[in-house]
Every structure is written in C-alpha cells, then in structure tokens.
Design a protein around this motif. Structure first.
Motif, mmCIF file in Angstrom:
data_model
loop_
_atom_site.group_PDB
_atom_site.id
_atom_site.type_symbol
_atom_site.label_atom_id
_atom_site.label_comp_id
_atom_site.label_asym_id
_atom_site.label_seq_id
_atom_site.Cartn_x
_atom_site.Cartn_y
_atom_site.Cartn_z
ATOM 1 N N GLY A 181 0.808 -1.213 0.000
ATOM 2 C CA GLY A 181 0.000 0.000 0.000
ATOM 3 C C GLY A 181 0.839 1.259 0.000
ATOM 4 N N VAL A 182 0.161 2.376 -0.265
ATOM 5 C CA VAL A 182 0.817 3.690 -0.272
ATOM 6 C C VAL A 182 -0.083 4.682 0.451
ATOM 7 C CG1 VAL A 182 1.805 5.548 -1.661
ATOM 8 C CG2 VAL A 182 1.914 3.188 -2.498
ATOM 9 N N ILE A 183 0.512 5.473 1.333
ATOM 10 C CA ILE A 183 -0.209 6.519 2.051
ATOM 11 C C ILE A 183 0.429 7.857 1.722
ATOM 12 C CG2 ILE A 183 -0.803 7.438 4.325
ATOM 13 C CD1 ILE A 183 -0.572 4.475 5.323
ATOM 14 N N VAL A 184 -0.393 8.833 1.349
ATOM 15 C CA VAL A 184 0.093 10.191 1.063
ATOM 16 C C VAL A 184 -0.643 11.167 1.973
ATOM 17 C CG1 VAL A 184 0.440 11.996 -0.656
ATOM 18 C CG2 VAL A 184 0.551 9.586 -1.351
ATOM 19 N N ASN A 185 0.096 11.872 2.810
ATOM 20 C CA ASN A 185 -0.476 12.861 3.711
ATOM 21 C C ASN A 185 -0.232 14.273 3.195
ATOM 22 O OD1 ASN A 185 -1.301 10.822 5.510
ATOM 23 N ND2 ASN A 185 0.687 10.829 6.540
ATOM 24 N N THR A 186 -0.981 15.229 3.731
ATOM 25 C CA THR A 186 -0.879 16.612 3.274
ATOM 26 C C THR A 186 -0.407 17.517 4.401
ATOM 27 O OG1 THR A 186 -2.729 16.248 1.752
ATOM 28 C CG2 THR A 186 -2.097 18.528 2.193
ATOM 29 N N ALA A 225 7.090 5.950 7.724
ATOM 30 C CA ALA A 225 7.650 5.160 6.619
ATOM 31 C C ALA A 225 8.579 4.076 7.154
ATOM 32 C CB ALA A 225 8.393 6.072 5.648
ATOM 33 N N ARG A 226 9.352 4.405 8.184
ATOM 34 C CA ARG A 226 10.254 3.424 8.766
ATOM 35 C C ARG A 226 9.476 2.313 9.481
ATOM 36 N NH1 ARG A 226 14.848 7.713 11.069
ATOM 37 N NH2 ARG A 226 16.220 7.574 9.248
ATOM 38 N N ASP A 227 8.430 2.700 10.191
ATOM 39 C CA ASP A 227 7.611 1.709 10.885
ATOM 40 C C ASP A 227 6.983 0.711 9.916
ATOM 41 O OD1 ASP A 227 8.108 2.803 13.348
ATOM 42 O OD2 ASP A 227 6.104 3.663 13.625
ATOM 43 N N LEU A 228 6.532 1.233 8.758
ATOM 44 C CA LEU A 228 5.734 0.423 7.838
ATOM 45 C C LEU A 228 6.552 -0.215 6.714
ATOM 46 C CD1 LEU A 228 2.645 2.794 7.624
ATOM 47 C CD2 LEU A 228 2.790 0.613 8.838
ATOM 48 N N ALA A 229 7.838 0.095 6.648
ATOM 49 C CA ALA A 229 8.672 -0.424 5.556
ATOM 50 C C ALA A 229 8.689 -1.943 5.515
ATOM 51 C CB ALA A 229 10.096 0.118 5.687
ATOM 52 N N ARG A 230 8.768 -2.587 6.671
ATOM 53 C CA ARG A 230 8.845 -4.055 6.691
ATOM 54 C C ARG A 230 7.558 -4.705 6.209
ATOM 55 N NH1 ARG A 230 7.133 -6.656 11.679
ATOM 56 N NH2 ARG A 230 6.086 -5.177 13.059
ATOM 57 N N HIS A 231 6.477 -3.912 6.191
ATOM 58 C CA HIS A 231 5.203 -4.429 5.701
ATOM 59 C C HIS A 231 4.978 -4.102 4.218
ATOM 60 C CE1 HIS A 231 4.000 -5.447 9.759
ATOM 61 N NE2 HIS A 231 4.252 -4.209 10.156
ATOM 62 N N GLY A 232 5.884 -3.364 3.606
ATOM 63 C CA GLY A 232 5.710 -2.996 2.205
ATOM 64 C C GLY A 232 4.715 -1.875 1.993
ATOM 65 N N VAL A 233 4.577 -0.994 2.985
ATOM 66 C CA VAL A 233 3.678 0.162 2.865
ATOM 67 C C VAL A 233 4.525 1.425 2.860
ATOM 68 C CG1 VAL A 233 1.815 1.480 3.943
ATOM 69 C CG2 VAL A 233 1.790 -1.027 4.026
ATOM 70 N N ARG A 234 4.402 2.230 1.810
ATOM 71 C CA ARG A 234 5.145 3.480 1.702
ATOM 72 C C ARG A 234 4.332 4.647 2.277
ATOM 73 N NH1 ARG A 234 5.741 5.346 -3.308
ATOM 74 N NH2 ARG A 234 4.593 3.762 -4.477
ATOM 75 N N VAL A 235 5.036 5.638 2.807
ATOM 76 C CA VAL A 235 4.391 6.843 3.337
ATOM 77 C C VAL A 235 5.089 8.068 2.763
ATOM 78 C CG1 VAL A 235 3.765 8.171 5.388
ATOM 79 C CG2 VAL A 235 3.822 5.662 5.496
ATOM 80 N N MET A 236 4.316 8.930 2.127
ATOM 81 C CA MET A 236 4.833 10.169 1.559
ATOM 82 C C MET A 236 3.994 11.344 2.050
ATOM 83 S SD MET A 236 7.569 9.957 -0.256
ATOM 84 C CE MET A 236 7.456 11.564 -1.045
#
Length: 253
Positions: A139-144, A174-185
C-alpha cells in the motif's frame, strides 16, 4: 504501485485538494471512496467520479473505523490512502484578547494532525494484511502538510504546528511500515486555488499570486492530484516531504 483496479480512500474529498485527488485517482482507474465531515459534499464528489461518498469525522476512531469498513465492503481493501482533510484557523500566541484560544489551537491539531494519524494508522493496519504486489508493496499513504510547516507566518501558530507535525510524521511512519511494504509520503503545498481563497478581496488575492515565482499563479487542485499519482506510481518515493509551491517562500506576514 499501480492505481488501476485498486481501491483508494481520500479524506477531505468534498472540495479542494481532496476532491481533485479523488478525480485524478478515479481517472487512473481506482475505485475511490471519498470521506468528509461534509457528507453531501463527499457524495457529490463521489457521484461525479463514480465512487462512494461517506461521512467521516477524522478525529473519531469509531467514525474512521466505520467509514473504512464501509469502503472495504464496497470496493475491497484500500491499497491507497490520501489524507487531505484539514482546517485553517488564525490567531497569534498573544493577541488583542490575550493568550491564544486553547480550544481553537486544540481543534486545529485534532483535525490536521491527529486526524491524519488516525486515518493513516487504521488504513495501514488493513494494508499490512494484504498480499504483496510488485516491489513487495502492499500500500501507499500520502499525507498533506503545507509549506507553513517550516515557514509559518504571523498568526499561523496552530496551523503551522499541525502541519509541522504531519511533515515530521512522514519518516518515522515510513520506517515503521517499511517491513510491511507500505510506503508513506507527504506533500507540502504552497498556495492553491481552494475554497478558502474564494472570499479574498482582489488586492489580497493579487498579493498572494506575486509571492509565487513560477508559474506566476496559484496552484491548481488537479496539479496536487497529479503529484499524488506520481508519488503512488514511483516505488522509490518513500519517507519524504515534497514541496509543491512554484518556488514560493512565505514571508513573516
């Protein structure tokens, strides 16, 4: 991550940046659920793009859980989550009436920062259980955020603090979720054509435009949506805050 045929959730989607992002993702083939405290606005946006519109208070864990459950039932589990819900409130630390209204400050933090974390964390909790796709992505999460996160002006203490929190949240999430394959931008927009600018006097509007170097205008909401799409589709974009501001740098006033 590809967008086509994936489910997406966009908060603050009744108008402005959220509505534009919902349209861009829908045009790219996503099944979009639009969330907003303004239920009529959310449904109007959703109707225009063939999506689902739901009422959601991002400050409530129960409201977000219910909205995400309804979105999953309609479109399947979301692999894309974009948080655009937010408010603006002015006030100096010490103004003519004394100390900044704590209730106002708390409300801005609750919606802009805690609300973003609330939706992000619940959406991510569902993403980590999904089967990985290319690049081991789930997954990918984009915050504003806002450029006010680093250049808050006079009277922007609450808003700048809330958006600074959103920006600072990006890398640890992003660091927390990296091992799960979820990106945060995170995107930090400058001055964009959103509803809050519609009531400004012409002289104030023109003064704001002069601050943006090139292109010499306010940003268009669809340009924010296109940036969201670019971040989702580029697997190397992770853990960073991207300015989208036409080289604008905010002055103190």
């Amino acid at each position: 991550m590809r967008i086509k045929d994936h489910a997406a959730v966009v908060t603050g989607g009744a108008s402005g940046l959220g509505a534009a992002t919902a349209r861009v993702l829908a045009e790219a083939g996503a099944r979009v659920t639009v969330l907003d405290v303004n239920e009529d606005g959310a449904r109007a946006t959703a109707e225009a793009i063939g999506g689902l519109g739901l009422a959601c208070d991002v400050t409530s864990a129960e409201s977000v859980a219910a909205a995400l459950a309804a979105a999953t039932e309609a479109h399947g589990p979301a692999r894309l989550c974009v948080n655009c819900a937010g408010v603006v409130a002015g006030g100096r630390v010490v103004g003519k009436e004394g100390a900044h209204d704590l209730a106002v400050f708390s409300r801005v933090i609750a919606i802009n920062l805690i609300g973003t974390f609330n939706v992000m964390s619940q959406a991510a909790a569902a993403m980590v259980d999904l089967a990985p796709e290319d690049e081991h992505e789930r997954g990918v999460i984009v915050n504003t955020a806002s450029i006010a996160a680093t250049e808050g002006q006079v009277g922007q203490a609450a808003y700048a603090a809330s958006k600074g929190g959103v920006a600072s949240l990006t890398l640890p999430a992003a660091r927390d979720l990296a091992r799960h394959g979820v990106r945060v931008m995170c995107i930090a927009p400058g001055l964009f054509e959103t509803p809050m600018f519609e009531s400004l006097p012409p002289d104030v509007y023109d003064a704001l435009i002069k601050k943006t170097l090139h292109p010499h205008r306010l940003g268009r909401p669809e340009e924010f949506g296109r940036m969201v799409r670019a971040l989702v589709e580029n697997p190397m974009m992770n853990g960073s805050v991207v300015r989208l501001d036409g080289a604008l740098r905010l002055e103190p006033r």
